[in-house]
Design a protein around this motif. Structure first.
Motif, PDB file in Angstrom:
ATOM      1  N   LEU A 148      82.435   6.209  79.690  1.00 47.58           N
ATOM      2  CA  LEU A 148      83.494   5.228  79.429  1.00 47.58           C
ATOM      3  C   LEU A 148      84.859   5.909  79.352  1.00 47.58           C
ATOM      4  O   LEU A 148      85.857   5.369  79.831  1.00 47.58           O
ATOM      5  CB  LEU A 148      83.199   4.454  78.145  1.00 47.58           C
ATOM      6  N   ARG A 149      84.900   7.095  78.774  1.00 44.20           N
ATOM      7  CA  ARG A 149      86.158   7.843  78.710  1.00 44.20           C
ATOM      8  C   ARG A 149      86.676   8.136  80.116  1.00 44.20           C
ATOM      9  O   ARG A 149      87.864   7.970  80.398  1.00 44.20           O
ATOM     10  CB  ARG A 149      85.951   9.144  77.948  1.00 44.20           C
ATOM     11  N   GLU A 150      85.786   8.561  81.008  1.00 51.04           N
ATOM     12  CA  GLU A 150      86.203   8.859  82.374  1.00 51.04           C
ATOM     13  C   GLU A 150      86.787   7.630  83.057  1.00 51.04           C
ATOM     14  O   GLU A 150      87.788   7.715  83.764  1.00 51.04           O
ATOM     15  CB  GLU A 150      85.045   9.434  83.187  1.00 51.04           C
ATOM     16  N   ARG A 151      86.164   6.486  82.841  1.00 50.45           N
ATOM     17  CA  ARG A 151      86.684   5.243  83.434  1.00 50.45           C
ATOM     18  C   ARG A 151      88.015   4.851  82.810  1.00 50.45           C
ATOM     19  O   ARG A 151      88.932   4.425  83.504  1.00 50.45           O
ATOM     20  CB  ARG A 151      85.672   4.118  83.278  1.00 50.45           C
ATOM     21  N   ALA A 152      88.129   4.976  81.494  1.00 51.21           N
ATOM     22  CA  ALA A 152      89.365   4.604  80.801  1.00 51.21           C
ATOM     23  C   ALA A 152      90.515   5.535  81.181  1.00 51.21           C
ATOM     24  O   ALA A 152      91.673   5.092  81.242  1.00 51.21           O
ATOM     25  CB  ALA A 152      89.143   4.619  79.294  1.00 51.21           C
ATOM     26  N   ARG A 153      90.216   6.792  81.467  1.00 54.85           N
ATOM     27  CA  ARG A 153      91.258   7.753  81.836  1.00 54.85           C
ATOM     28  C   ARG A 153      91.952   7.385  83.135  1.00 54.85           C
ATOM     29  O   ARG A 153      93.070   7.835  83.399  1.00 54.85           O
ATOM     30  CB  ARG A 153      90.669   9.158  81.931  1.00 54.85           C
ATOM     31  N   VAL A 159      97.004   0.849  74.528  1.00 55.37           N
ATOM     32  CA  VAL A 159      96.555   1.151  75.889  1.00 55.37           C
ATOM     33  C   VAL A 159      95.143   1.718  75.861  1.00 55.37           C
ATOM     34  O   VAL A 159      94.306   1.358  76.687  1.00 55.37           O
ATOM     35  CB  VAL A 159      97.529   2.124  76.597  1.00 55.37           C
ATOM     36  N   GLN A 160      94.860   2.600  74.894  1.00 55.64           N
ATOM     37  CA  GLN A 160      93.532   3.203  74.803  1.00 55.64           C
ATOM     38  C   GLN A 160      92.461   2.139  74.540  1.00 55.64           C
ATOM     39  O   GLN A 160      91.408   2.149  75.184  1.00 55.64           O
ATOM     40  CB  GLN A 160      93.488   4.261  73.689  1.00 55.64           C
ATOM     41  N   ARG A 161      92.712   1.242  73.612  1.00 61.54           N
ATOM     42  CA  ARG A 161      91.739   0.182  73.311  1.00 61.54           C
ATOM     43  C   ARG A 161      91.545  -0.747  74.504  1.00 61.54           C
ATOM     44  O   ARG A 161      90.429  -1.128  74.830  1.00 61.54           O
ATOM     45  CB  ARG A 161      92.175  -0.616  72.078  1.00 61.54           C
ATOM     46  N   MET A 162      92.649  -1.118  75.157  1.00 67.80           N
ATOM     47  CA  MET A 162      92.528  -1.982  76.333  1.00 67.80           C
ATOM     48  C   MET A 162      91.733  -1.289  77.428  1.00 67.80           C
ATOM     49  O   MET A 162      90.853  -1.890  78.045  1.00 67.80           O
ATOM     50  CB  MET A 162      93.914  -2.367  76.872  1.00 67.80           C
ATOM     51  N   ALA A 163      92.015  -0.012  77.671  1.00 68.56           N
ATOM     52  CA  ALA A 163      91.354   0.720  78.753  1.00 68.56           C
ATOM     53  C   ALA A 163      89.865   0.890  78.478  1.00 68.56           C
ATOM     54  O   ALA A 163      89.036   0.706  79.384  1.00 68.56           O
ATOM     55  CB  ALA A 163      92.023   2.077  78.956  1.00 68.56           C
ATOM     56  N   VAL A 212      84.241  -0.931  79.450  1.00 68.14           N
ATOM     57  CA  VAL A 212      82.955  -1.491  79.011  1.00 68.14           C
ATOM     58  C   VAL A 212      82.709  -2.812  79.736  1.00 68.14           C
ATOM     59  O   VAL A 212      81.612  -3.052  80.251  1.00 68.14           O
ATOM     60  CB  VAL A 212      82.928  -1.704  77.479  1.00 68.14           C
ATOM     61  N   SER A 213      83.715  -3.659  79.792  1.00 68.77           N
ATOM     62  CA  SER A 213      83.576  -4.988  80.398  1.00 68.77           C
ATOM     63  C   SER A 213      83.273  -4.934  81.884  1.00 68.77           C
ATOM     64  O   SER A 213      82.530  -5.760  82.405  1.00 68.77           O
ATOM     65  CB  SER A 213      84.848  -5.806  80.180  1.00 68.77           C
ATOM     66  N   GLU A 214      83.844  -3.960  82.578  1.00 69.59           N
ATOM     67  CA  GLU A 214      83.660  -3.862  84.023  1.00 69.59           C
ATOM     68  C   GLU A 214      82.388  -3.121  84.420  1.00 69.59           C
ATOM     69  O   GLU A 214      82.003  -3.143  85.582  1.00 69.59           O
ATOM     70  CB  GLU A 214      84.874  -3.175  84.654  1.00 69.59           C
ATOM     71  N   SER A 215      81.740  -2.481  83.462  1.00 68.76           N
ATOM     72  CA  SER A 215      80.525  -1.727  83.787  1.00 68.76           C
ATOM     73  C   SER A 215      79.321  -2.657  83.763  1.00 68.76           C
ATOM     74  O   SER A 215      79.374  -3.765  83.241  1.00 68.76           O
ATOM     75  CB  SER A 215      80.317  -0.596  82.787  1.00 68.76           C
ATOM     76  N   ALA A 216      78.219  -2.172  84.306  1.00 70.09           N
ATOM     77  CA  ALA A 216      76.972  -2.926  84.265  1.00 70.09           C
ATOM     78  C   ALA A 216      76.314  -2.792  82.898  1.00 70.09           C
ATOM     79  O   ALA A 216      75.233  -3.296  82.670  1.00 70.09           O
ATOM     80  CB  ALA A 216      76.035  -2.442  85.358  1.00 70.09           C
ATOM     81  N   GLY A 225      97.363  -5.493  84.896  1.00 69.06           N
ATOM     82  CA  GLY A 225      96.348  -6.129  85.723  1.00 69.06           C
ATOM     83  C   GLY A 225      95.398  -6.982  84.916  1.00 69.06           C
ATOM     84  O   GLY A 225      95.335  -6.904  83.695  1.00 69.06           O
ATOM     85  N   GLU A 226      94.633  -7.800  85.594  1.00 71.78           N
ATOM     86  CA  GLU A 226      93.755  -8.768  84.936  1.00 71.78           C
ATOM     87  C   GLU A 226      92.791  -8.156  83.920  1.00 71.78           C
ATOM     88  O   GLU A 226      92.708  -8.657  82.806  1.00 71.78           O
ATOM     89  CB  GLU A 226      92.983  -9.574  85.979  1.00 71.78           C
ATOM     90  N   PRO A 227      92.043  -7.071  84.238  1.00 71.58           N
ATOM     91  CA  PRO A 227      91.137  -6.519  83.226  1.00 71.58           C
ATOM     92  C   PRO A 227      91.868  -6.082  81.955  1.00 71.58           C
ATOM     93  O   PRO A 227      91.376  -6.289  80.850  1.00 71.58           O
ATOM     94  CB  PRO A 227      90.488  -5.320  83.924  1.00 71.58           C
TER      95      PRO A 227
END
Length: 155
Positions: A48-53, A27-31, A36-40, A8-10
């Protein structure tokens, strides 16, 4: 929330940023970079770990810190250390901003540097020192907390 597709785009943007910074794409670095990029901004490693998971599935907190360190060293992410709080992370924009921290809820807000270009302050140091950045933290009460209850804190 549904799990975004790895292509996907992100994730594609994160991979491009990693390559441009000379980092190996995982994959871990991209996630984590996408999180980080999608957060405010101003999220701690656990958030960040929860979002990346959502993308990686399993991801340890130590692996998250390792990725964040690599991203910070590569200049893709800014780590902000506020005394008494966990380190917070945001996309590095090289915009020389500072931070406001609410004494009640610990919310962090960016504050534009109003003095000028980096380091935006002139410390009194011998000429041998090269200052590149000034980190200023403003402490106070945010509008939400000001309206919630009377101020009983003192500094």
């Amino acid at each position: 929330m549904t799990r975004p597709a790895p292509g996907g785009e992100p994730m594609a943007l994160a991979a491009a940023h990693l390559r441009a910074a000379g980092l190996r794409v995982t994959v871990q670095r991209m996630a984590v970079l996408a999180a980080v990029s999608e957060s405010a901004g101003h999220l701690d490693a656990d958030a960040l770990r929860e979002r990346a998971r959502r993308v990686t599935g399993a991801l340890s907190l130590q692996a998250t810190y390792n990725v964040l360190r690599a991203l910070t060293e590569a200049g893709l992410v800014r780590c902000t250390q506020i005394p008494g709080h966990p380190a917070r992370y945001e996309v590095e924009h090289r915009d020389n901003h500072h931070h406001f921290v609410c004494l009640r809820c610990a919310a962090i807000r960016d504050v534009e540097c109003t003095v000028g270009a980096a380091p935006c302050m002139e410390p009194r140091l011998p000429a041998e020192y090269e200052v590149r950045e000034a980190a200023v933290t403003f402490w106070g009460v945010c509008p939400d907390c000001r309206g919630a209850r009377p101020d009983t804190s003192s500094m």
